[in-house]
Write a protein that holds these residues in place. Sequence first.
Motif, PDB file in Angstrom:
ATOM      1  N   SER A  49     -23.034  26.793 -13.096  1.00 37.76           N
ATOM      2  CA  SER A  49     -22.502  27.232 -11.819  1.00 37.76           C
ATOM      3  C   SER A  49     -22.323  26.065 -10.867  1.00 37.76           C
ATOM      4  O   SER A  49     -22.959  25.032 -10.999  1.00 37.76           O
ATOM      5  N   GLY A  50     -21.448  26.262  -9.904  1.00 39.50           N
ATOM      6  CA  GLY A  50     -21.135  25.227  -8.939  1.00 39.50           C
ATOM      7  C   GLY A  50     -21.682  25.554  -7.572  1.00 39.50           C
ATOM      8  O   GLY A  50     -22.775  26.075  -7.426  1.00 39.50           O
ATOM      9  N   THR A  51     -20.885  25.279  -6.565  1.00 43.92           N
ATOM     10  CA  THR A  51     -21.307  25.409  -5.181  1.00 43.92           C
ATOM     11  C   THR A  51     -20.422  26.417  -4.444  1.00 43.92           C
ATOM     12  O   THR A  51     -19.220  26.436  -4.626  1.00 43.92           O
ATOM     13  N   THR A  52     -21.054  27.234  -3.626  1.00 38.06           N
ATOM     14  CA  THR A  52     -20.351  28.136  -2.721  1.00 38.06           C
ATOM     15  C   THR A  52     -20.791  27.772  -1.313  1.00 38.06           C
ATOM     16  O   THR A  52     -21.977  27.639  -1.043  1.00 38.06           O
ATOM     17  N   ARG A  53     -19.825  27.579  -0.424  1.00 46.74           N
ATOM     18  CA  ARG A  53     -20.172  27.245   0.960  1.00 46.74           C
ATOM     19  C   ARG A  53     -19.114  27.809   1.887  1.00 46.74           C
ATOM     20  O   ARG A  53     -18.015  28.150   1.459  1.00 46.74           O
ATOM     21  N   TYR A  54     -19.451  27.924   3.142  1.00 49.37           N
ATOM     22  CA  TYR A  54     -18.507  28.376   4.156  1.00 49.37           C
ATOM     23  C   TYR A  54     -17.849  27.166   4.802  1.00 49.37           C
ATOM     24  O   TYR A  54     -18.509  26.190   5.118  1.00 49.37           O
ATOM     25  N   VAL A  55     -16.542  27.239   4.985  1.00 52.99           N
ATOM     26  CA  VAL A  55     -15.788  26.173   5.647  1.00 52.99           C
ATOM     27  C   VAL A  55     -14.764  26.815   6.574  1.00 52.99           C
ATOM     28  O   VAL A  55     -14.413  27.975   6.423  1.00 52.99           O
ATOM     29  N   SER A  56     -14.283  26.043   7.528  1.00 50.28           N
ATOM     30  CA  SER A  56     -13.167  26.483   8.371  1.00 50.28           C
ATOM     31  C   SER A  56     -11.872  25.990   7.735  1.00 50.28           C
ATOM     32  O   SER A  56     -11.786  24.825   7.330  1.00 50.28           O
ATOM     33  N   PRO A  57     -10.879  26.848   7.640  1.00 49.10           N
ATOM     34  CA  PRO A  57      -9.625  26.418   7.018  1.00 49.10           C
ATOM     35  C   PRO A  57      -8.826  25.499   7.932  1.00 49.10           C
ATOM     36  O   PRO A  57      -8.937  25.575   9.157  1.00 49.10           O
ATOM     37  N   ASP A  58      -8.012  24.624   7.328  1.00 54.00           N
ATOM     38  CA  ASP A  58      -7.082  23.835   8.142  1.00 54.00           C
ATOM     39  C   ASP A  58      -5.940  24.756   8.581  1.00 54.00           C
ATOM     40  O   ASP A  58      -5.871  25.927   8.185  1.00 54.00           O
ATOM     41  N   ALA A  59      -5.048  24.269   9.411  1.00 55.57           N
ATOM     42  CA  ALA A  59      -3.987  25.099   9.991  1.00 55.57           C
ATOM     43  C   ALA A  59      -3.087  25.706   8.915  1.00 55.57           C
ATOM     44  O   ALA A  59      -2.748  26.898   8.972  1.00 55.57           O
ATOM     45  N   TRP A  60      -2.674  24.897   7.929  1.00 52.56           N
ATOM     46  CA  TRP A  60      -1.786  25.413   6.883  1.00 52.56           C
ATOM     47  C   TRP A  60      -2.461  26.513   6.074  1.00 52.56           C
ATOM     48  O   TRP A  60      -1.889  27.567   5.823  1.00 52.56           O
ATOM     49  N   THR A  61      -3.720  26.270   5.668  1.00 52.92           N
ATOM     50  CA  THR A  61      -4.450  27.245   4.864  1.00 52.92           C
ATOM     51  C   THR A  61      -4.700  28.522   5.646  1.00 52.92           C
ATOM     52  O   THR A  61      -4.563  29.625   5.109  1.00 52.92           O
ATOM     53  N   ALA A  62      -5.051  28.400   6.928  1.00 49.71           N
ATOM     54  CA  ALA A  62      -5.267  29.586   7.759  1.00 49.71           C
ATOM     55  C   ALA A  62      -4.001  30.421   7.839  1.00 49.71           C
ATOM     56  O   ALA A  62      -4.050  31.652   7.718  1.00 49.71           O
ATOM     57  N   THR A  63      -2.860  29.779   8.018  1.00 45.78           N
ATOM     58  CA  THR A  63      -1.588  30.507   8.062  1.00 45.78           C
ATOM     59  C   THR A  63      -1.318  31.186   6.723  1.00 45.78           C
ATOM     60  O   THR A  63      -0.934  32.355   6.666  1.00 45.78           O
ATOM     61  N   PHE A  64      -1.531  30.468   5.631  1.00 49.01           N
ATOM     62  CA  PHE A  64      -1.303  31.000   4.288  1.00 49.01           C
ATOM     63  C   PHE A  64      -2.192  32.215   4.010  1.00 49.01           C
ATOM     64  O   PHE A  64      -1.743  33.220   3.451  1.00 49.01           O
ATOM     65  N   LEU A  65      -3.460  32.140   4.450  1.00 49.40           N
ATOM     66  CA  LEU A  65      -4.393  33.239   4.221  1.00 49.40           C
ATOM     67  C   LEU A  65      -4.285  34.338   5.281  1.00 49.40           C
ATOM     68  O   LEU A  65      -4.860  35.406   5.121  1.00 49.40           O
ATOM     69  N   GLY A  66      -3.572  34.069   6.370  1.00 46.29           N
ATOM     70  CA  GLY A  66      -3.432  35.059   7.428  1.00 46.29           C
ATOM     71  C   GLY A  66      -4.693  35.231   8.251  1.00 46.29           C
ATOM     72  O   GLY A  66      -5.023  36.346   8.658  1.00 46.29           O
ATOM     73  N   VAL A  67      -5.403  34.133   8.505  1.00 49.72           N
ATOM     74  CA  VAL A  67      -6.636  34.177   9.291  1.00 49.72           C
ATOM     75  C   VAL A  67      -6.571  33.120  10.383  1.00 49.72           C
ATOM     76  O   VAL A  67      -5.816  32.151  10.272  1.00 49.72           O
ATOM     77  N   PRO A  68      -7.367  33.256  11.449  1.00 48.56           N
ATOM     78  CA  PRO A  68      -7.435  32.197  12.455  1.00 48.56           C
ATOM     79  C   PRO A  68      -8.187  30.982  11.897  1.00 48.56           C
ATOM     80  O   PRO A  68      -8.995  31.108  10.973  1.00 48.56           O
ATOM     81  N   VAL A  69      -7.922  29.809  12.451  1.00 42.26           N
ATOM     82  CA  VAL A  69      -8.544  28.581  11.954  1.00 42.26           C
ATOM     83  C   VAL A  69     -10.055  28.553  12.155  1.00 42.26           C
ATOM     84  O   VAL A  69     -10.749  27.777  11.507  1.00 42.26           O
ATOM     85  N   ASN A  70     -10.586  29.404  13.024  1.00 48.95           N
ATOM     86  CA  ASN A  70     -12.029  29.422  13.243  1.00 48.95           C
ATOM     87  C   ASN A  70     -12.740  30.490  12.416  1.00 48.95           C
ATOM     88  O   ASN A  70     -13.932  30.700  12.572  1.00 48.95           O
ATOM     89  N   GLN A  71     -12.020  31.172  11.528  1.00 48.05           N
ATOM     90  CA  GLN A  71     -12.657  32.173  10.666  1.00 48.05           C
ATOM     91  C   GLN A  71     -13.245  31.496   9.426  1.00 48.05           C
ATOM     92  O   GLN A  71     -12.533  30.792   8.712  1.00 48.05           O
ATOM     93  N   PRO A  72     -14.529  31.700   9.165  1.00 47.85           N
ATOM     94  CA  PRO A  72     -15.124  31.085   7.981  1.00 47.85           C
ATOM     95  C   PRO A  72     -14.475  31.594   6.694  1.00 47.85           C
ATOM     96  O   PRO A  72     -14.161  32.767   6.557  1.00 47.85           O
ATOM     97  N   CYS A  73     -14.275  30.675   5.776  1.00 47.39           N
ATOM     98  CA  CYS A  73     -13.764  30.999   4.445  1.00 47.39           C
ATOM     99  C   CYS A  73     -14.782  30.529   3.417  1.00 47.39           C
ATOM    100  O   CYS A  73     -15.569  29.631   3.678  1.00 47.39           O
ATOM    101  N   LEU A  74     -14.757  31.148   2.250  1.00 41.90           N
ATOM    102  CA  LEU A  74     -15.649  30.752   1.166  1.00 41.90           C
ATOM    103  C   LEU A  74     -14.972  29.684   0.325  1.00 41.90           C
ATOM    104  O   LEU A  74     -13.881  29.900  -0.191  1.00 41.90           O
TER     105      LEU A  74
END
Length: 93
Positions: free
Chosen positions: A24-49
């Motif tokens: 197994s590897g690593t799971t952590r919470y990060v904030s997405p960059d602007a492009w990724t947030a737009t792609f995922l449809g979330v605000p840039v301050n929403q934690p992502c896995l």
Amino acid sequence: MRQEHLQGSLHELPATRYDIDVVSGTTRYVSPDAWTATFLGVPVNQPCLALGGIAFDRRERAIEYTNGLYRGDRYAFTGALRPLISSKVVYSG
């Protein structure tokens, strides 16, 4: 693949049929960059896995590299702990 291969864990077939252990590897919470947030449809301050890791077979050969980012509000991951069989570093990103 046959129908019976589509049942159960994604890593169960390689482990039982081909003698491949998944590390197994690593799971952590990060904030997405602007492009990724737009792609995922979330605000840039929403934690992502962020998931990442490398799987090795029993001869310590790398067989899988994983790197992914998932919406924190739509996914839940369950893990099982077992002894580490490899001395290699799995993922530290």
